[in-house]
Design an enzyme around this catalytic site. Structure first.
Site, mmCIF file in Angstrom:
data_model
loop_
_atom_site.group_PDB
_atom_site.id
_atom_site.type_symbol
_atom_site.label_atom_id
_atom_site.label_comp_id
_atom_site.label_asym_id
_atom_site.label_seq_id
_atom_site.Cartn_x
_atom_site.Cartn_y
_atom_site.Cartn_z
ATOM 1 C CD GLN A 82 -8.509 59.158 66.261
ATOM 2 O OE1 GLN A 82 -9.139 58.136 66.053
ATOM 3 N NE2 GLN A 82 -8.105 59.501 67.460
ATOM 4 C CE LYS A 134 -10.284 54.962 67.828
ATOM 5 N NZ LYS A 134 -10.351 56.420 67.854
ATOM 6 C CG ASP A 149 -15.838 58.944 69.357
ATOM 7 O OD1 ASP A 149 -15.394 57.968 69.989
ATOM 8 O OD2 ASP A 149 -15.174 59.578 68.503
#
Ligand code: NAP
Length: 282
Positions: free
Chosen positions: A96, A52, A119
């Site tokens: 995460q 990422k 997200d």
């Protein structure tokens, strides 16, 4: 033999588009910024976070990485999220998952400012997706939609079957297929006649987490098969679909690796760009 859908190429095209738009945005004085939080030392999570960061650099974003020890408390994690919510140069926040078991995914997700929830896991964003009025699309399902589109398939009136009903993949996937006018069936571990349901699918999306779960006899000739699964078999990465057999029957299929995986990060870049634009009225 099926068309092998090249997720790397489609992902490259999305990232190139994001990089170009970022350049234009920077001329207006805005640089998209993403903060990634990693708690603990899960090796797979470390790889995802590294990828990422790399993707951010490639498209010209500003990024911050926070690596917290495995014994971080919920209060410490919440405090970091609060700090990032208030930070002007950060447009997107990603924590995460999975978190160490003593921490609550639900609490962290709900704490992230929905405008920075790239997200699209916050209940407000999930609700927005449900009613079709969203700011962000969830990264993996949005990536799957790009891959289906890349085959030229029109979903209108087609039968789409989603294997899996997780909040991260299965449920939002079903919603996006529905918004695209597919007739959608969602299957899970309690589904009866699973093979038969799958055999009727024009589009079959597998997100089960079991290596080679989808066998050739579960696939309709000419179906588009998308494999979200990421499993390890004898140390090798493989999907939920028995690729070698199914590719002889499907009209298009994604490989693992090189299919859905690269799309998830590309869509994260897209969402961070969208967040930066919205927060700066650009
Ligand atoms: P998950 O939360 O474990 O959900 C798995 C789903 O599969 C559940 O809904 C479960 O049903 C269903 N299932 C399990 N066994 C089944 C069976 N025998 N028959 C029918 N359904 C069954 O997993 P996830 O987070 O959705 O992820 C799924 C896979 O996608 C994993 O391999 C994961 O690593 C991968 N993934 C890949 C990406 C990417 O970027 N490529 C992103 C996210 C996830 P129940 O609900 O009834 O238990």
């Amino acid at each position: 033999m099926a068309q092998i859908i090249d997720g790397k190429a489609v992902s490259r095209a999305v990232r190139a588009r994001v990089a170009q738009e970022t350049l234009a945005l920077k001329e207006q004085g805005v640089t998209p910024g993403l903060a990634v939080i990693l708690v603990g030392e899960d090796p797979a999570s470390q790889v995802y976070v590294r990828n990422k960061e790399k993707a951010c650099a490639e498209v010209g974003f500003y990024s911050e990485k926070y690596t917290l020890p495995a014994d971080t408390t919920q209060a410490q994690l919440n405090a970091l999220v609060d700090e990032l919510n208030g930070k002007k140069e950060i447009n997107g926040i990603l924590c995460q998952l999975p978190l160490p078991p003593h921490l609550s995914d639900k609490e962290v997700i709900a704490r992230i400012d929905p405008a920075k929830d790239v997200d699209a896991f916050h209940p407000e964003n999930v609700g927005a997706i449900m009613i079709g009025d969203y700011r962000f699309l969830p990264c993996t399902p949005a990536g799957v939609m790009e891959l289906i589109r890349s085959t030229g398939t029109d979903l209108t009136g087609k039968r789409a079957v989603v294997l899996g009903r997780s909040n991260i993949v299965g449920k939002p996937m079903a919603m996006l297929l529905l918004h695209a006018n597919g007739t959608v069936t969602v299957c899970h571990s309690k589904t009866k006649n699973l093979k038969e349901i799958c055999r009727n699918a024009d589009i079959l999306v597998a997100a089960v987490g079991k290596a080679k779960f989808v066998t050739e006899d579960m696939v309709k000739p000419g179906a588009v098969v998308i494999d979200v699964g990421m499993n390890r078999e004898n140390g090798k990465l493989c999907g939920d679909v028995d690729f070698d057999a199914v590719k002889e029957k499907a009209s298009a299929i994604t490989p693992v690796p090189g299919g859905v995986g690269p799309m998830t990060i590309a869509m994260l870049m897209q969402n961070t760009l969208t967040a930066a634009k919205r927060q700066n009225n650009a």
